[in-house]
Write an enzyme that holds these catalytic residues in place. Structure first.
Site, PDB file in Angstrom:
ATOM      1  N   ASP A  25      45.588  40.223  35.967  1.00 38.10           N
ATOM      2  CA  ASP A  25      45.775  38.921  36.596  1.00 38.10           C
ATOM      3  C   ASP A  25      45.355  38.977  38.072  1.00 38.10           C
ATOM      4  O   ASP A  25      45.499  40.002  38.727  1.00 38.10           O
ATOM      5  CB  ASP A  25      47.247  38.505  36.498  1.00 38.10           C
ATOM      6  CG  ASP A  25      47.450  37.040  36.833  1.00 38.10           C
ATOM      7  OD1 ASP A  25      46.496  36.256  36.696  1.00 38.10           O
ATOM      8  OD2 ASP A  25      48.566  36.688  37.254  1.00 38.10           O
ATOM      9  N   TRP A  30      41.727  36.411  44.011  1.00 36.93           N
ATOM     10  CA  TRP A  30      40.942  37.393  44.769  1.00 36.93           C
ATOM     11  C   TRP A  30      39.626  36.765  45.242  1.00 36.93           C
ATOM     12  O   TRP A  30      39.220  36.954  46.388  1.00 36.93           O
ATOM     13  CB  TRP A  30      40.671  38.594  43.876  1.00 36.93           C
ATOM     14  CG  TRP A  30      40.004  39.761  44.535  1.00 36.93           C
ATOM     15  CD1 TRP A  30      40.604  40.816  45.153  1.00 36.93           C
ATOM     16  CD2 TRP A  30      38.602  40.002  44.621  1.00 36.93           C
ATOM     17  NE1 TRP A  30      39.663  41.702  45.620  1.00 36.93           N
ATOM     18  CE2 TRP A  30      38.423  41.224  45.304  1.00 36.93           C
ATOM     19  CE3 TRP A  30      37.472  39.309  44.187  1.00 36.93           C
ATOM     20  CZ2 TRP A  30      37.163  41.767  45.565  1.00 36.93           C
ATOM     21  CZ3 TRP A  30      36.217  39.840  44.446  1.00 36.93           C
ATOM     22  CH2 TRP A  30      36.073  41.053  45.131  1.00 36.93           C
ATOM     23  N   ARG A  38      35.687  31.348  41.086  1.00 34.82           N
ATOM     24  CA  ARG A  38      36.550  32.204  40.280  1.00 34.82           C
ATOM     25  C   ARG A  38      35.764  33.227  39.460  1.00 34.82           C
ATOM     26  O   ARG A  38      36.219  34.354  39.264  1.00 34.82           O
ATOM     27  CB  ARG A  38      37.416  31.343  39.359  1.00 34.82           C
ATOM     28  CG  ARG A  38      38.417  30.473  40.100  1.00 34.82           C
ATOM     29  CD  ARG A  38      39.177  29.568  39.126  1.00 34.82           C
ATOM     30  NE  ARG A  38      39.912  30.329  38.144  1.00 34.82           N
ATOM     31  CZ  ARG A  38      41.148  30.819  38.332  1.00 34.82           C
ATOM     32  NH1 ARG A  38      41.778  30.607  39.484  1.00 34.82           N
ATOM     33  NH2 ARG A  38      41.752  31.512  37.391  1.00 34.82           N
ATOM     34  N   HIS A  42      36.186  37.438  38.319  1.00 31.43           N
ATOM     35  CA  HIS A  42      36.112  38.033  36.978  1.00 31.43           C
ATOM     36  C   HIS A  42      35.044  39.121  36.940  1.00 31.43           C
ATOM     37  O   HIS A  42      35.236  40.178  36.328  1.00 31.43           O
ATOM     38  CB  HIS A  42      35.804  36.961  35.941  1.00 31.43           C
ATOM     39  CG  HIS A  42      36.880  35.922  35.797  1.00 31.43           C
ATOM     40  ND1 HIS A  42      38.180  36.243  35.458  1.00 31.43           N
ATOM     41  CD2 HIS A  42      36.846  34.574  35.957  1.00 31.43           C
ATOM     42  CE1 HIS A  42      38.905  35.128  35.412  1.00 31.43           C
ATOM     43  NE2 HIS A  42      38.119  34.111  35.710  1.00 31.43           N
ATOM     44  N   TRP A  74      41.301  28.879  27.018  1.00 28.54           N
ATOM     45  CA  TRP A  74      40.256  27.939  26.588  1.00 28.54           C
ATOM     46  C   TRP A  74      40.414  26.584  27.267  1.00 28.54           C
ATOM     47  O   TRP A  74      39.452  25.799  27.316  1.00 28.54           O
ATOM     48  CB  TRP A  74      40.277  27.763  25.071  1.00 28.54           C
ATOM     49  CG  TRP A  74      39.827  28.962  24.293  1.00 28.54           C
ATOM     50  CD1 TRP A  74      40.601  29.777  23.520  1.00 28.54           C
ATOM     51  CD2 TRP A  74      38.500  29.493  24.213  1.00 28.54           C
ATOM     52  NE1 TRP A  74      39.844  30.782  22.961  1.00 28.54           N
ATOM     53  CE2 TRP A  74      38.547  30.624  23.368  1.00 28.54           C
ATOM     54  CE3 TRP A  74      37.270  29.115  24.765  1.00 28.54           C
ATOM     55  CZ2 TRP A  74      37.413  31.389  23.070  1.00 28.54           C
ATOM     56  CZ3 TRP A  74      36.140  29.877  24.465  1.00 28.54           C
ATOM     57  CH2 TRP A  74      36.217  30.989  23.640  1.00 28.54           C
ATOM     58  N   LEU A 136      39.511  57.760  23.336  1.00 27.76           N
ATOM     59  CA  LEU A 136      40.368  56.650  23.735  1.00 27.76           C
ATOM     60  C   LEU A 136      40.114  55.422  22.871  1.00 27.76           C
ATOM     61  O   LEU A 136      38.965  55.035  22.640  1.00 27.76           O
ATOM     62  CB  LEU A 136      40.086  56.297  25.203  1.00 27.76           C
ATOM     63  CG  LEU A 136      40.755  55.033  25.749  1.00 27.76           C
ATOM     64  CD1 LEU A 136      42.263  55.202  25.830  1.00 27.76           C
ATOM     65  CD2 LEU A 136      40.189  54.678  27.124  1.00 27.76           C
TER      66      LEU A 136
END
Length: 257
Positions: A25, A30, A38, A42, A74, A136
């Site tokens: 989040d 940021w 935005r 991301h 969405w 992993l």
């Protein structure tokens, strides 16, 4: 010795969580702090994913789940949603060689039917290309919400009861868990949420019943290995009782020491 190395050296390899889940989040905030849109946040958050994946691989943590996109997301502005989907495709295409090089197996949980066709195809190809890996397990929660998952599981249980494959009296917690998206994975032991928010946001609600929760004010694009090490050290400082008393836990540890 660097601060990061010092933190890593303090981690007890005998008490690592087998499964870490992260609510990533703070990307938007940021970016806004830097006068950007935005999607820029991301984009930068991808570097944090790479750092955490690398750290988990180095520590030998078997399972890492990251909350990439919820079913509620969405409803965000279409330009942000489209940007995230494009970023997903580019990232998977770019990082597939790295996943294969580091023996990382990719899993994706969520309502993938909601993804644009090109995204769904890229996801399926990445899953197939890493299916034989045994390092992993990187689990990406994409178009996912826990309430959606639980409702889908209930529908499947009901269908199997109606079809005579299952009796109502056979249903217990262990059986129900096999109908969830995470049936192949152990429950998370440590859940990390970044950006200073104190909520779970519809994430793995059934699976994290006994997980340790760790909240940090760090925004996701700033989250790096040392932040993960701090969360693990905090996890290792806690006593995990699972409903038992401290005395019972100590007696059990003494028995197997």
């Amino acid at each position: 010795m660097s601060g990061t190395s010092t933190l890593k050296d303090r981690i007890d390899p005998r008490k690592l969580p087998r499964h870490i889940a992260i609510i990533m989040d703070g990307n938007g905030r940021w970016a806004k702090e830097r006068g950007q849109d935005r999607i820029y946040g991301h984009h930068e958050g991808v570097q944090s994913v790479k750092s955490v994946v690398e750290a988990c691989g180095e520590l030998g943590i078997p399972y890492l789940t990251i909350y990439a996109f919820s079913t509620e997301n969405w409803e965000r502005p279409s330009d942000e949603v489209n940007g995230i989907m494009e970023l997903l495709v580019r990232t998977l295409h770019k990082e597939i060689d790295s996943l294969r090089e580091h023996n990382i197996r990719l899993h994706v949980i969520g309502d993938l039917d909601m993804l644009p066709p090109v995204c769904r195809q890229e996801v399926q190809e990445a899953i197939q290309l890493t299916a034989s890996h045994d390092g992993l397990h990187l689990i990406v929660a994409l178009s996912y919400s826990s309430r959606w998952e639980i409702v889908q599981a209930v529908k499947q249980v009901a269908a199997d009861v109606r079809a005579g494959k299952l009796r109502p009296e056979d249903i217990d917690q262990q059986l129900f868990a096999q109908y969830l998206c995470t049936a192949a994975f152990p429950d998370p032991e440590l859940v990390i949420r970044t950006s200073g928010e104190y909520r779970i946001s519809n994430f793995l609600l059934y699976q994290i019943a006994y997980a340790e929760l760790y909240f940090t004010p760090t925004l996701w694009p700033d989250f790096r290995k040392e932040n993960l090490y701090e969360a693990i050290l905090d996890f290792q400082s806690r006593e995990r009782r699972f409903g038992k008393t401290s005395e019972q836990i100590r007696q059990n540890e003494e028995m197997f020491s």
